[in-house]
Design a protein around this motif. Sequence first.
Motif, PDB file in Angstrom:
ATOM      1  N   TYR A   1      61.485  42.511  57.216  1.00  0.00           N
ATOM      2  CA  TYR A   1      61.760  42.371  58.626  1.00  0.00           C
ATOM      3  C   TYR A   1      61.482  40.929  59.020  1.00  0.00           C
ATOM      4  O   TYR A   1      60.380  40.578  59.400  1.00  0.00           O
ATOM      5  CB  TYR A   1      60.844  43.312  59.396  1.00  0.00           C
ATOM      6  CG  TYR A   1      61.335  43.699  60.755  1.00  0.00           C
ATOM      7  CD1 TYR A   1      61.994  44.904  60.943  1.00  0.00           C
ATOM      8  CD2 TYR A   1      61.147  42.880  61.846  1.00  0.00           C
ATOM      9  CE1 TYR A   1      62.445  45.281  62.188  1.00  0.00           C
ATOM     10  CE2 TYR A   1      61.599  43.244  63.097  1.00  0.00           C
ATOM     11  CZ  TYR A   1      62.246  44.454  63.260  1.00  0.00           C
ATOM     12  OH  TYR A   1      62.691  44.831  64.496  1.00  0.00           O
TER      13      TYR A   1
ATOM     14  N   GLU B   1      64.531  40.061  64.542  1.00  0.00           N
ATOM     15  CA  GLU B   1      64.776  41.261  65.344  1.00  0.00           C
ATOM     16  C   GLU B   1      66.072  41.952  64.946  1.00  0.00           C
ATOM     17  O   GLU B   1      66.990  41.334  64.405  1.00  0.00           O
ATOM     18  CB  GLU B   1      64.879  40.870  66.817  1.00  0.00           C
ATOM     19  CG  GLU B   1      63.571  40.403  67.411  1.00  0.00           C
ATOM     20  CD  GLU B   1      62.500  41.476  67.287  1.00  0.00           C
ATOM     21  OE1 GLU B   1      62.714  42.578  67.785  1.00  0.00           O
ATOM     22  OE2 GLU B   1      61.455  41.184  66.667  1.00  0.00           O
ATOM     23  N   GLY B   2      66.151  43.209  65.212  1.00  0.00           N
ATOM     24  CA  GLY B   2      67.409  43.925  65.070  1.00  0.00           C
ATOM     25  C   GLY B   2      67.934  44.011  63.660  1.00  0.00           C
ATOM     26  O   GLY B   2      69.127  43.875  63.426  1.00  0.00           O
ATOM     27  N   ILE B   3      67.048  44.269  62.741  1.00  0.00           N
ATOM     28  CA  ILE B   3      67.467  44.263  61.340  1.00  0.00           C
ATOM     29  C   ILE B   3      68.602  45.236  61.056  1.00  0.00           C
ATOM     30  O   ILE B   3      69.511  44.934  60.296  1.00  0.00           O
ATOM     31  CB  ILE B   3      66.259  44.538  60.427  1.00  0.00           C
ATOM     32  CG1 ILE B   3      66.696  44.456  58.969  1.00  0.00           C
ATOM     33  CG2 ILE B   3      65.621  45.871  60.730  1.00  0.00           C
ATOM     34  CD1 ILE B   3      65.556  44.393  58.020  1.00  0.00           C
TER      35      ILE B   3
ATOM     36  N   SER C   1      62.006  51.108  53.824  1.00  0.00           N
ATOM     37  CA  SER C   1      60.803  50.354  54.151  1.00  0.00           C
ATOM     38  C   SER C   1      61.181  48.982  54.702  1.00  0.00           C
ATOM     39  O   SER C   1      62.041  48.305  54.158  1.00  0.00           O
ATOM     40  CB  SER C   1      59.940  50.194  52.904  1.00  0.00           C
ATOM     41  OG  SER C   1      58.766  49.500  53.222  1.00  0.00           O
ATOM     42  N   THR C   2      60.533  48.608  55.779  1.00  0.00           N
ATOM     43  CA  THR C   2      60.860  47.334  56.410  1.00  0.00           C
ATOM     44  C   THR C   2      59.588  46.527  56.604  1.00  0.00           C
ATOM     45  O   THR C   2      59.093  46.393  57.722  1.00  0.00           O
ATOM     46  CB  THR C   2      61.504  47.592  57.780  1.00  0.00           C
ATOM     47  OG1 THR C   2      60.717  48.559  58.473  1.00  0.00           O
ATOM     48  CG2 THR C   2      62.899  48.138  57.630  1.00  0.00           C
TER      49      THR C   2
ATOM     50  N   ARG D   1      56.803  43.766  57.121  1.00  0.00           N
ATOM     51  CA  ARG D   1      56.672  42.495  57.816  1.00  0.00           C
ATOM     52  C   ARG D   1      56.164  41.485  56.798  1.00  0.00           C
ATOM     53  O   ARG D   1      55.245  41.770  56.044  1.00  0.00           O
ATOM     54  CB  ARG D   1      55.677  42.620  58.965  1.00  0.00           C
ATOM     55  CG  ARG D   1      56.301  43.063  60.280  1.00  0.00           C
ATOM     56  CD  ARG D   1      57.007  44.364  60.181  1.00  0.00           C
ATOM     57  NE  ARG D   1      57.517  44.863  61.463  1.00  0.00           N
ATOM     58  CZ  ARG D   1      58.358  45.861  61.570  1.00  0.00           C
ATOM     59  NH1 ARG D   1      58.794  46.492  60.494  1.00  0.00           N
ATOM     60  NH2 ARG D   1      58.776  46.248  62.754  1.00  0.00           N
TER      61      ARG D   1
ATOM     62  N   GLU E   1      50.261  45.240  54.400  1.00  0.00           N
ATOM     63  CA  GLU E   1      49.413  46.196  53.696  1.00  0.00           C
ATOM     64  C   GLU E   1      50.082  47.551  53.483  1.00  0.00           C
ATOM     65  O   GLU E   1      50.029  48.130  52.408  1.00  0.00           O
ATOM     66  CB  GLU E   1      48.126  46.365  54.519  1.00  0.00           C
ATOM     67  CG  GLU E   1      47.341  47.628  54.262  1.00  0.00           C
ATOM     68  CD  GLU E   1      46.235  47.387  53.260  1.00  0.00           C
ATOM     69  OE1 GLU E   1      45.784  46.243  53.171  1.00  0.00           O
ATOM     70  OE2 GLU E   1      45.829  48.354  52.588  1.00  0.00           O
ATOM     71  N   ASN E   2      50.714  48.015  54.537  1.00  0.00           N
ATOM     72  CA  ASN E   2      51.369  49.314  54.480  1.00  0.00           C
ATOM     73  C   ASN E   2      52.387  49.355  53.349  1.00  0.00           C
ATOM     74  O   ASN E   2      52.480  50.325  52.587  1.00  0.00           O
ATOM     75  CB  ASN E   2      52.070  49.580  55.819  1.00  0.00           C
ATOM     76  CG  ASN E   2      52.626  50.978  55.898  1.00  0.00           C
ATOM     77  OD1 ASN E   2      52.012  51.921  55.388  1.00  0.00           O
ATOM     78  ND2 ASN E   2      53.783  51.111  56.514  1.00  0.00           N
TER      79      ASN E   2
END
Lengths: 340, 340
Positions: free
Chosen positions: B68, B71-73, B100-101, B103, B111-112
């Motif tokens: 990501y 914006e607006g991927i 999965s996007t 950051r 981390e996620n």
Amino acid sequence: MPTLAEVAEKAGVSIATVSKVLSNTPYFTEETRRKVMSAVEELGYLPNLAARALSSGKTHLIGVVFPYVYEGIFTDPLVQYILEGIEAECNARGYNILLSTPRLSADGPDENYRRLLQSSYLDGIVALDNVPLSSVLSPALRKNTPAVAIGYGDHPNYVRSDDLQGSTALMEHITGLGHRRIGILTVDESLHYSIQMRHLGLDQVAEEAGLNYVHLPKYDRGDFSIASGMRGAAALLEQYDDLTALVCINDRMALGAIQQVQKMGLKVPDDITIVGYDDILSSQLFSPALTTIDQRAPELGHQAAQMLFALLNNENPDSVVIPTQLRVRESSAPPKVSRQ
Amino acid sequence: MPTLAEVAEKAGVSIATVSKVLSNTPYFTEETRRKVMSAVEELGYLPNLAARALSSGKTHLIGVVFPYVYEGIFTDPLVQYILEGIEAECNARGYNILLSTPRLSADGPDENYRRLLQSSYLDGIVALDNVPLSSVLSPALRKNTPAVAIGYGDHPNYVRSDDLQGSTALMEHITGLGHRRIGILTVDESLHYSIQMRHLGLDQVAEEAGLNYVHLPKYDRGDFSIASGMRGAAALLEQYDDLTALVCINDRMALGAIQQVQKMGLKVPDDITIVGYDDILSSQLFSPALTTIDQRAPELGHQAAQMLFALLNNENPDSVVIPTQLRVRESSAPPKVSRQ
DNA sequence: GTATAATAGTTAAACGCTTAACTACTATTT
DNA sequence: AAATAGTAGTTAAGCGTTTAACTATTATAC
């Protein structure tokens, strides 16, 4: 990959202690917590989600379901915006998205999808549910998986765009401009609840304006595509050369219709008014810019995800209907000659 | 939900027998198979995927990773088409997609996402990998998860669009038309490998045409958006009023540029040629229709997914570079006055 | 000085599946 | 006749967590 057991050994405590420290269970000394955390750190421990899922029944996975009823589902602007909205919510809460695009038939969604639902793999579901053919949510309901429907499917928790209000506003705009010879470019309404609602809005306003909706010139063999908009406009104008407005069930068909009438030597909106529904990017860029309905799709995704998390939290959220917004642009104007 | 144990009891066989019959292991009598299958049928048994994942290490889940970075991927046409291509492959093979996007920051993905990779939840990964900032695939590589990169990230298995060939074709089209006063509308190339490649192509062709790329008028503070295309065109034309062509790094900026120059009273392509890159839907609909590069994005997704399944099959697929296609439309023409 | 409550940690069962190792019987080979 | 191979199924261990139930120690109340 390091497991709880290895962490426990390194920290000199039991497996259970590690597990509990990691889930912030009370009653541990700072000393113990520190030992555990530093072992976790050193080994780079991360939980095995499959094991956690099996043991706790929680996967931190949200199923996002878009039934595959036509080609190019991800290029559907509605789908894009909804996905965007859901993603933002899920990401903020540390949930992952499992994207499912079941094929639909009269006896329900495909096997792969049903297996997924029954698999204990999903904590919750957000599904686009607008297809009368068969519901993707009834299997979820049976298993008591928390679920939110986006659309008109028969489900206790839903988020809807107010298609009735949107189509009403659109048609009122047309009749308000003075149009009476109005053609409709649309698709087979048995495919989509939301299309049925839009038709209903058009119908009501037409009647109020003293028009008989049923007898309005109609092309209903569209498929949402630009090409079908071109075909529809050609077919309608060939048969009815006195039409002053074309109301299209979505923007792509409207854009096709504009191109077609321009090709036929007509000017929009001078000779004919054309309006759409959706407010896709191209509608703003197109010349003439399209008058259309913005159904605020990102909001649909946002609200649906929020509702789902409320359900997961054992709250009792209210279903939501999101109002639309008429965007008046260049493609609509009063008819040249009023035939009132 | 019924489990293997319940099926086994009903069929009067052991759990192992049921499991093996269901996975088509040889050496069972027809009689036994029949008993098992009818018990499965009656109970509506479907396997618990979490348990299967824990036991076998296979989840039938493919991670599809779109970092990501803006914006607006999901409204990015590249992303849409890739997703479409991947989905088709996965669906055909009974795999599900985990979207999965992550950051991205300088010290890697969030981390996620890292947790997800380490979780043993994904059988394989397809990732858009074009961001120099940090790779989303290096953690996967470390864990030996089969993975395919879409883009220029440093990874053994990749699918790429041939940005060099595309930008070369685009620039050759421009110079071939006779343009020499050329402005470039682009974005910061440190953000994207593929943008770097496109710049390289423009550079090479410019040099061949006897132009010094570095000294070409440039606006590089774009962000892919229509608005930034408008800003860029305004800025460039204010400073250099003799430009005969604007080469834009993507379609949206090109469409913005066209709107801007039209607003300034110039005609496209009569007064100025404008070209883009991507071939989004609006580019065909726009008037004038945009000359641009079609990078055949659906093919990227298809090929990437196919490559991943080959890897899962222990084959050794070759990486792929997909050629682009120049789409010449209305927005490009020879310059009014050649300044050769 | 007991009984009770709070604190700190462990043990062990359970989740539902896969699969290696084993038993047992039958058919074939030498 | 013994050895080998093929067929048909079972037993039981193991995957990595979570969590109820338990033990043990210390503090608090009466």
